[in-house]
Design an enzyme around this catalytic site. Structure first.
Site, PDB file in Angstrom:
ATOM      1  N   LYS A 149       0.970  -1.293   0.052  1.00  0.00           N
ATOM      2  CA  LYS A 149      -0.020   0.144   0.149  1.00  0.00           C
ATOM      3  C   LYS A 149       1.075   1.291  -0.064  1.00  0.00           C
ATOM      4  CE  LYS A 149      -4.437  -2.001   1.575  1.00  0.00           C
ATOM      5  NZ  LYS A 149      -5.212  -2.153   2.476  1.00  0.00           N
TER       6      LYS A 149
ATOM      7  N   ARG B 291      -3.676 -10.072   4.883  1.00  0.00           N
ATOM      8  CA  ARG B 291      -3.979 -10.045   3.255  1.00  0.00           C
ATOM      9  C   ARG B 291      -2.998  -9.660   2.554  1.00  0.00           C
ATOM     10  NH1 ARG B 291      -6.376  -6.569  -0.206  1.00  0.00           N
ATOM     11  NH2 ARG B 291      -8.055  -7.416  -1.401  1.00  0.00           N
TER      12      ARG B 291
HETATM   13  N1  HH2 Z   1      -7.324  -3.583   0.825  1.00  0.00           N
HETATM   14  C1  HH2 Z   1      -8.000  -3.690  -0.270  1.00  0.00           C
HETATM   15  C2  HH2 Z   1      -8.998  -4.251  -0.811  1.00  0.00           C
HETATM   16  N2  HH2 Z   1      -9.760  -5.045   0.067  1.00  0.00           N
HETATM   17  N3  HH2 Z   1     -10.067  -5.762   2.146  1.00  0.00           N
HETATM   18  C3  HH2 Z   1      -9.697  -5.986   3.629  1.00  0.00           C
HETATM   19  N4  HH2 Z   1     -10.227  -6.580   4.426  1.00  0.00           N
HETATM   20  N5  HH2 Z   1      -8.725  -5.229   4.096  1.00  0.00           N
HETATM   21  C4  HH2 Z   1      -7.862  -4.477   3.072  1.00  0.00           C
HETATM   22  O1  HH2 Z   1      -6.811  -3.806   3.536  1.00  0.00           O
HETATM   23  C5  HH2 Z   1      -8.184  -4.444   1.728  1.00  0.00           C
HETATM   24  C6  HH2 Z   1      -9.482  -5.320   1.339  1.00  0.00           C
HETATM   25  C7  HH2 Z   1      -7.040  -2.829  -1.446  1.00  0.00           C
HETATM   26  O2  HH2 Z   1      -5.911  -3.652  -1.894  1.00  0.00           O
HETATM   27  P1  HH2 Z   1      -6.280  -4.364  -3.440  1.00  0.00           P
HETATM   28  O3  HH2 Z   1      -7.115  -5.318  -3.381  1.00  0.00           O
HETATM   29  O4  HH2 Z   1      -4.646  -5.012  -3.660  1.00  0.00           O
HETATM   30  O5  HH2 Z   1      -6.214  -3.292  -4.352  1.00  0.00           O
HETATM   31  P2  HH2 Z   1      -7.563  -2.776  -5.175  1.00  0.00           P
HETATM   32  O6  HH2 Z   1      -8.719  -2.439  -4.099  1.00  0.00           O
HETATM   33  O7  HH2 Z   1      -6.922  -1.604  -5.794  1.00  0.00           O
HETATM   34  O8  HH2 Z   1      -8.079  -3.857  -5.897  1.00  0.00           O
END
Ligand code: HH2
Length: 406
Positions: free
Chosen positions: A219, A255
């Site tokens: 992040k 995660r």
């Molecule tokens: N972060 C993201 C998405 N979902 N869910 C939980 N429970 N906790 C988190 O910190 C979290 C999440 C963001 O990360 P990512 O899925 O890699 O990116 P994007 O939302 O751009 O797909």
């Protein structure tokens, strides 16, 4: 503790569980466009399972700051073929669906997913879906919505506010008979300082009494924390922060995008936890209610004659090995504490009782003068009360206390 996710059971043991991220999106912040074709997504799932993922989180809507929302039909069109395909692979790993839409969660659970991951905190409609399917839910904290969440987020006390919010989500889950896992939502409507405050004080979330999920992987706070690291160079920072949380025993699910490295992290922490000894026993030596006489008071008249005081001293010795010798030289002598307190009180003239408390603490704690036990004092507390003044004021007690670490 165990959570049932469809045909799978997730057991929380010595190590945090590793949740592999599978973004079937064209625009996710770190891997957008890499796995949005069904065959790529299935390959990715197969690889994460082989690398040791305990569960796989499938999401079809990017939540990066500024991301545009995706409609239900588009989200389902991305999600369902991938979930069905992974279920058909029979990888032995439960799937969670990363969605804030109850309808999408409903369809994903019907297609075989076993858990919901809701960045919008799992409201009643989502809990109703989870209850119907008997699925656990991750309730994540987010301030606002992805499109706008990073515009000047403000909290009075970010840790307390998020803890209290998550506690309410757990209580709501209980009303629906749903197991809720909690997630502070790193990067979701938080400044760098908010994220750091949350990470440094994750222990507070333990008070919520639910498994804690943490999403720090790659992040942008790491970019700011480390003074400029591109998204593909954030693995070390991610491992450090996740290792910190895991070593503090404050996280149950990590995660992450980098499954192999985090499984190694989790296994290492798990082994170290098993080797950890129980804290060594501490000895506290007490001398309470020591009668002292002292010329004390803010006016010269008060100091003209000695007054009666009562002094309490508590000495915390540094941890000792279990079975330390049954000998006075191994600890602090309460008779000596009482003598020292009386001598300090009788030998000086003080305006403030706090000053007297401090002088007694200094006398009890040192100078070491070759006395080994004094060196082993870890902290001490001295309380001085003035019964005469309390009687005059008609109150139960007046006094002062200091806590001191030599
Ligand atoms: N972060 C993201 C998405 N979902 N869910 C939980 N429970 N906790 C988190 O910190 C979290 C999440 C963001 O990360 P990512 O899925 O890699 O990116 P994007 O939302 O751009 O797909």
């Amino acid at each position: 503790m165990e959570l049932v996710c469809g045909p799978h059971t997730l057991a929380f043991g010595d190590r945090p569980l590793v949740m592999g991220v599978l973004n079937v999106t064209p625009d996710s912040f770190s891997d957008g466009g890499l796995f949005d074709r069904r065959d790529q997504a299935l390959d990715r799932a197969r690889r994460m399972a082989a690398e040791g993922a305990d569960l796989i989180d499938v999401g079809a809507e990017s939540t990066r700051p500024g991301a545009e929302p995706v409609g239900l039909q588009d989200e389902l069109a991305r999600l369902l073929p991938v979930i069905e395909g992974i279920i058909a692979l029979d990888l032995g790993v439960p799937l969670s669906v990363d969605t804030a839409k109850p309808e999408a969660a409903d369809r994903a659970l019907s297609a075989g997913a076993g858990m919901i991951n809701d960045i919008s905190g799992a409201g009643e409609a989502m809990l109703e879906v989870a209850a119907r399917h008997g699925a656990p839910v991750i309730a994540m904290h987010m301030r606002g919505e992805p499109r706008t969440m990073q515009s000047a987020p403000r909290y009075d006390d970010v840790v307390a506010e998020i803890r209290d919010y998550l506690a309410k989500r757990v209580a709501a889950g209980r009303r629906f008979g749903v197991d809720v896992l909690v997630d502070p939502g790193i990067g979701f409507g938080k400044t760098l300082e908010h994220n750091l405050d949350l990470l440094a004080n994750l222990r507070e979330l333990r008070a919520v009494g639910a498994p804690v999920v943490l999403g720090t992987s790659r992040k942008s706070f790491l970019d700011r924390l480390l003074g400029g690291v591109a998204v593909e160079d954030r693995l070390a920072g991610t491992l450090a922060v996740n290792g910190w949380a895991a070593a503090l025993d404050v996280v149950d699910v990590l995660r992450v995008h980098d499954v192999r490295e985090h499984r190694q992290l989790a296994e290492s922490i798990g082994v170290l936890r098993r080797y950890r000894r129980a804290p060594a026993p501490r000895r506290r030596v007490l001398a309470r209610g020591i009668p002292c006489r002292c010329r004390i008071g803010v006016t010269a008249r008060e100091r003209s004659a000695p007054q009666d005081l009562v002094v309490d001293v508590e000495v915390n010795m540094a941890p000792a090995a279990l079975g330390a010798p049954d000998a006075l030289r191994e600890t602090t002598d309460y008779a000596e504490i009482a003598d020292l307190a009386q001598a300090v009180a009788a030998g000086g003239e003080y305006r403030l009782i706090e000053t007297l408390a401090e002088r007694i603490a200094v006398a009890v704690a040192g100078p070491a003068d070759g006395q080994e036990t004094r060196k082993r004092i870890e902290s001490l507390r001295v309380r001085v009360s003035k019964p005469g003044a309390a009687r005059e004021l008609g109150v139960a007690e007046v006094g002062a206390q200091i806590d001191w670490r030599p």
